[in-house]
Write a protein that holds these residues in place. Structure first.
Motif, mmCIF file in Angstrom:
data_model
loop_
_atom_site.group_PDB
_atom_site.id
_atom_site.type_symbol
_atom_site.label_atom_id
_atom_site.label_comp_id
_atom_site.label_asym_id
_atom_site.label_seq_id
_atom_site.Cartn_x
_atom_site.Cartn_y
_atom_site.Cartn_z
ATOM 1 N N HIS A 38 1.893 7.976 3.594
ATOM 2 C CA HIS A 38 1.033 8.295 2.457
ATOM 3 C C HIS A 38 0.432 6.989 1.941
ATOM 4 O O HIS A 38 1.072 6.260 1.188
ATOM 5 N N VAL A 39 -0.805 6.668 2.349
ATOM 6 C CA VAL A 39 -1.350 5.341 2.047
ATOM 7 C C VAL A 39 -2.146 5.274 0.756
ATOM 8 O O VAL A 39 -2.244 4.214 0.152
ATOM 9 N N LEU A 40 -2.755 6.381 0.336
ATOM 10 C CA LEU A 40 -3.428 6.393 -0.972
ATOM 11 C C LEU A 40 -2.866 7.566 -1.754
ATOM 12 O O LEU A 40 -2.881 8.704 -1.297
ATOM 13 N N SER A 59 -0.077 -7.163 0.714
ATOM 14 C CA SER A 59 -0.501 -6.703 2.028
ATOM 15 C C SER A 59 0.115 -5.329 2.303
ATOM 16 O O SER A 59 1.286 -5.096 2.010
ATOM 17 N N GLY A 60 -0.704 -4.418 2.820
ATOM 18 C CA GLY A 60 -0.212 -3.083 3.142
ATOM 19 C C GLY A 60 -0.246 -2.109 1.977
ATOM 20 O O GLY A 60 0.182 -0.963 2.098
ATOM 21 N N SER A 61 -0.790 -2.549 0.814
ATOM 22 C CA SER A 61 -0.760 -1.659 -0.357
ATOM 23 C C SER A 61 -1.875 -0.614 -0.339
ATOM 24 O O SER A 61 -1.881 0.290 -1.170
ATOM 25 N N GLY A 62 -2.836 -0.727 0.604
ATOM 26 C CA GLY A 62 -3.876 0.304 0.701
ATOM 27 C C GLY A 62 -5.250 -0.137 0.232
ATOM 28 O O GLY A 62 -6.174 0.673 0.133
ATOM 29 N N LYS A 63 -5.429 -1.436 0.001
ATOM 30 C CA LYS A 63 -6.705 -1.937 -0.522
ATOM 31 C C LYS A 63 -7.845 -1.683 0.455
ATOM 32 O O LYS A 63 -8.900 -1.160 0.088
ATOM 33 N N SER A 64 -7.631 -2.082 1.712
ATOM 34 C CA SER A 64 -8.694 -1.875 2.712
ATOM 35 C C SER A 64 -8.969 -0.394 2.896
ATOM 36 O O SER A 64 -10.132 0.025 2.965
ATOM 37 N N THR A 65 -7.918 0.382 2.988
ATOM 38 C CA THR A 65 -8.102 1.819 3.181
ATOM 39 C C THR A 65 -8.921 2.404 2.037
ATOM 40 O O THR A 65 -9.843 3.201 2.268
ATOM 41 N N MET A 66 -8.618 1.987 0.826
ATOM 42 C CA MET A 66 -9.342 2.544 -0.317
ATOM 43 C C MET A 66 -10.832 2.236 -0.207
ATOM 44 O O MET A 66 -11.669 3.135 -0.360
HETATM 45 P P1 ADP Z 1 -4.108 -3.634 2.637
HETATM 46 O O1 ADP Z 1 -5.558 -3.740 2.883
HETATM 47 O O2 ADP Z 1 -3.738 -3.545 1.180
HETATM 48 O O3 ADP Z 1 -3.326 -4.719 3.318
HETATM 49 P P2 ADP Z 1 -4.275 -1.305 4.325
HETATM 50 O O4 ADP Z 1 -5.166 -0.361 3.618
HETATM 51 O O5 ADP Z 1 -4.836 -2.069 5.451
HETATM 52 O O6 ADP Z 1 -3.581 -2.265 3.260
HETATM 53 O O7 ADP Z 1 -3.030 -0.513 4.886
HETATM 54 C C1 ADP Z 1 -2.261 0.388 4.101
HETATM 55 C C2 ADP Z 1 -1.159 0.965 4.953
HETATM 56 O O8 ADP Z 1 -1.724 1.801 5.948
HETATM 57 C C3 ADP Z 1 -0.317 -0.070 5.687
HETATM 58 O O9 ADP Z 1 1.005 0.399 5.731
HETATM 59 C C4 ADP Z 1 -0.939 -0.085 7.069
HETATM 60 O O10 ADP Z 1 0.009 -0.473 8.026
HETATM 61 C C5 ADP Z 1 -1.346 1.362 7.243
HETATM 62 N N1 ADP Z 1 -2.525 1.536 8.113
HETATM 63 C C6 ADP Z 1 -3.737 0.955 7.954
HETATM 64 N N2 ADP Z 1 -4.611 1.363 8.880
HETATM 65 C C7 ADP Z 1 -3.937 2.237 9.661
HETATM 66 C C8 ADP Z 1 -4.299 3.043 10.800
HETATM 67 N N3 ADP Z 1 -5.534 3.013 11.300
HETATM 68 N N4 ADP Z 1 -3.322 3.831 11.337
HETATM 69 C C9 ADP Z 1 -2.081 3.876 10.816
HETATM 70 N N5 ADP Z 1 -1.693 3.167 9.743
HETATM 71 C C10 ADP Z 1 -2.599 2.361 9.165
#
Ligand code: ADP
Ligand code: MG
Length: 263
Positions: A38-40, A59-66
């Motif tokens: 559950h990333v967001l 790192s890994g908190s979901g910033k890029s995903t958001m």
């Molecule tokens: P941030 O940018 O804050 O470092 P990300 O948004 O990159 O965080 O990642 C959030 C979480 O989602 C992390 O646990 C990362 O490992 C996971 N994640 C990111 N991209 C993928 C993907 N394409 N498939 C599976 N897990 C992912």
């Protein structure tokens, strides 16, 4: 009033209906999973037109995903995202429309290696906006001048420093006349001596009043341009506030711990 109730009613019209608000981005209870991860988690974030938001967090908190969800580089599973009044459909409906209004700059520049700087900047305006070659070239040169790199227009990305490549990436995004710019750690891959030239470019963009979300841990930049700093941890927005308050008096223990590490 009627006007108020119209502005605050839930999104129920056709997908392309323009809302009457001054909101650039409205994320409402957004949830995203990668498989079982559950990333967001229930992300609510509203960005006003012209507002500058800095997003930070471990790192890994979901910033890029958001921020990738905002132009549908990632699909969300629930909630809603509206960009300049257009709702992004869960299955990517309106994604092309929204991407035309949103420029994105990545940590790794992502320039096309086989195209010159100028060609990199002309490609999308030619293909997507159907600009003539002369028009696209004029505009590209204007933005390359703006980021102080016009003299490198005929070089290939590999011939430039990291800082120069990142300024080209910014110019390339601007060539699409975006209403919103998203930056994902734009200086993290740079040698320290090149960070300032990229941040200066971003500060000057901010001064122009473009809407901006920037993931960065450059706290000097945040203090200089951010209207709000948003702190994320484990898929949640933990707190947000004006930079002065956020840095001097964060409310949450997790924010304090994080700031303790980076400041
Ligand atoms: P941030 O940018 O804050 O470092 P990300 O948004 O990159 O965080 O990642 C959030 C979480 O989602 C992390 O646990 C990362 O490992 C996971 N994640 C990111 N991209 C993928 C993907 N394409 N498939 C599976 N897990 C992912
Ligand atoms: Mg990231």
């Amino acid at each position: 009033s009627v006007a108020q109730s119209l502005n605050t009613r839930p999104h129920c019209g056709p997908q392309n209906e323009k809302s009457m608000t001054d909101k650039s981005i409205v994320m409402n209870a957004v949830n995203k999973w990668y498989g079982s991860l559950h990333v967001l988690k229930n992300i609510d974030l509203t960005v006003d037109r012209g507002e500058h938001i800095v997003v930070c967090g471990p790192s890994g908190s979901g910033k890029s995903t958001m921020i990738r969800c905002i132009n549908y580089l990632e699909e969300i599973q629930s909630g809603s995202i509206e960009v300049n009044g257009t709702q992004l459909g869960h299955k990517g409906g309106n994604a092309d429309h929204i991407r035309r209004e949103v420029g994105m700059v990545f940590q790794q520049f992502n320039l096309f290696p086989h195209l010159t700087v100028l060609e990199n900047c002309m490609l999308a305006p030619r293909r997507v906006r159907k600009h003539s070659s002369a028009e696209a070239k004029d505009q590209a040169m204007r933005y390359l001048e703006r980021v102080h790199i016009a003299e490198q227009a005929h070089k290939y990305p590999a011939q430039l420093s990291g800082g120069q490549q990142q300024r080209v990436a910014i110019a390339r995004a601007l060539c699409m006349d975006p209403k919103i710019m998203l930056f994902d750690e734009p200086t993290s891959a740079l040698d320290p001596e090149m960070v300032k030239e990229v941040l200066d470019t971003m500060v000057s963009l901010a001064d122009d009043g473009i809407t901006m979300i920037c993931v960065t841990h450059e706290m000097g930049f945040a203090k200089a341009v951010a209207h709000r700093v948003v702190f994320m941890d484990r898929g949640e927005i933990i707190e947000s506030g004006r930079p002065t308050e956020f840095f001097s008096n964060p409310s949450h223990e997790r924010t304090r711990a994080f700031l303790g590490q980076i400041l």
